[in-house]
Scaffold this active site. Structure first.
Site, short mmCIF file in Angstrom:
data_model
loop_
_atom_site.label_atom_id
_atom_site.label_comp_id
_atom_site.label_asym_id
_atom_site.label_seq_id
_atom_site.Cartn_x
_atom_site.Cartn_y
_atom_site.Cartn_z
N LYS A 201 -10.51 7.21 30.81
CA LYS A 201 -9.67 7.14 29.64
C LYS A 201 -9.20 5.73 29.25
O LYS A 201 -8.48 5.69 28.07
CB LYS A 201 -8.70 8.11 29.68
CG LYS A 201 -8.98 9.66 29.41
CD LYS A 201 -7.84 10.68 28.84
CE LYS A 201 -8.36 11.81 28.83
NZ LYS A 201 -7.10 12.75 28.56
N HIS B 88 5.56 16.46 26.99
CA HIS B 88 5.43 16.65 28.40
C HIS B 88 6.72 17.10 29.09
O HIS B 88 6.63 18.12 29.81
CB HIS B 88 4.98 15.43 29.07
CG HIS B 88 3.77 14.89 28.67
ND1 HIS B 88 3.49 13.51 28.18
CD2 HIS B 88 2.19 15.25 28.69
CE1 HIS B 88 2.17 13.26 28.04
NE2 HIS B 88 1.60 14.33 28.27
#
Length: 184
Positions: A46, A22
């Protein structure tokens, strides 16, 4: 000729946790946009390991160490449609990272749906650098939860957050097991 203001991009994700992959995409995105909004999706569906507030704080901690190439970087949680969030922050670009060809099909479908919802906002794909291509938050959590070394996938700060969370979960599991045994 139409004058444009500063280019604003949104980099969305769950960042559960934020990885060096990321960070690579964020660093490279700051070379493309003038203002980057890192959008931390609450995404309770999630089943994230960390709360949205914890994930926002982790991302902000990581930004303290990042070279932003002159771009302004902000971190916000969001729980709406990405395209609504992008409009709210004045973005004209959605930035997405691609690790492998297998990511492309999903990301392409998402980009097409987003374009149908708002054709004024473009999606730009940044491919992961060679050293970061295989890193995923899911694998980092799995390796970390089993006591594996995650130091090459996340920063020391994030590794510490994970270690504390896994230690706390281990204590909670042990307490639950003790209660269940006592009840029988």
């Amino acid at each position: 000729m139409k004058q444009r203001g500063p280019l604003v991009g949104v980099y969305p994700g769950t960042f559960d946790p934020i990885t060096l992959g990321h960070m690579d995409i964020i660093s490279r995105a700051t070379k493309v946009v003038d203002r980057l909004v890192i959008a931390v999706a609450t995404n309770a569906g999630k089943g994230p390991l960390f709360s949205a507030d914890e994930r926002v704080e982790m991302v902000r901690e990581e930004m303290d160490e990042l070279e932003t190439n002159g771009a302004d970087v902000e971190v916000h949680a969001f729980d709406s449609l990405l395209m609504h969030f992008a409009v709210d922050v004045g973005a004209s670009v959605i930035l997405r990272g691609l690790r492998a060809v297998s990511d492309f099909e999903y990301e392409f479908q998402m980009a097409c749906m987003n374009t149908r919802m708002n054709p004024e906002i473009e999606t730009v794909f940044l491919t992961a650098s060679e050293r970061q291509q295989f890193i995923s938050s899911r694998f980092v959590k799995e390796i970390g939860s089993l006591g594996g070394d995650i130091s090459t996938f996340v920063s020391p700060r994030v590794a510490e957050h994970l270690a504390r969370r896994f230690a706390r979960e281990g204590e909670d599991t042990a307490k639950l097991a003790g209660r269940t045994a006592a009840e029988h």
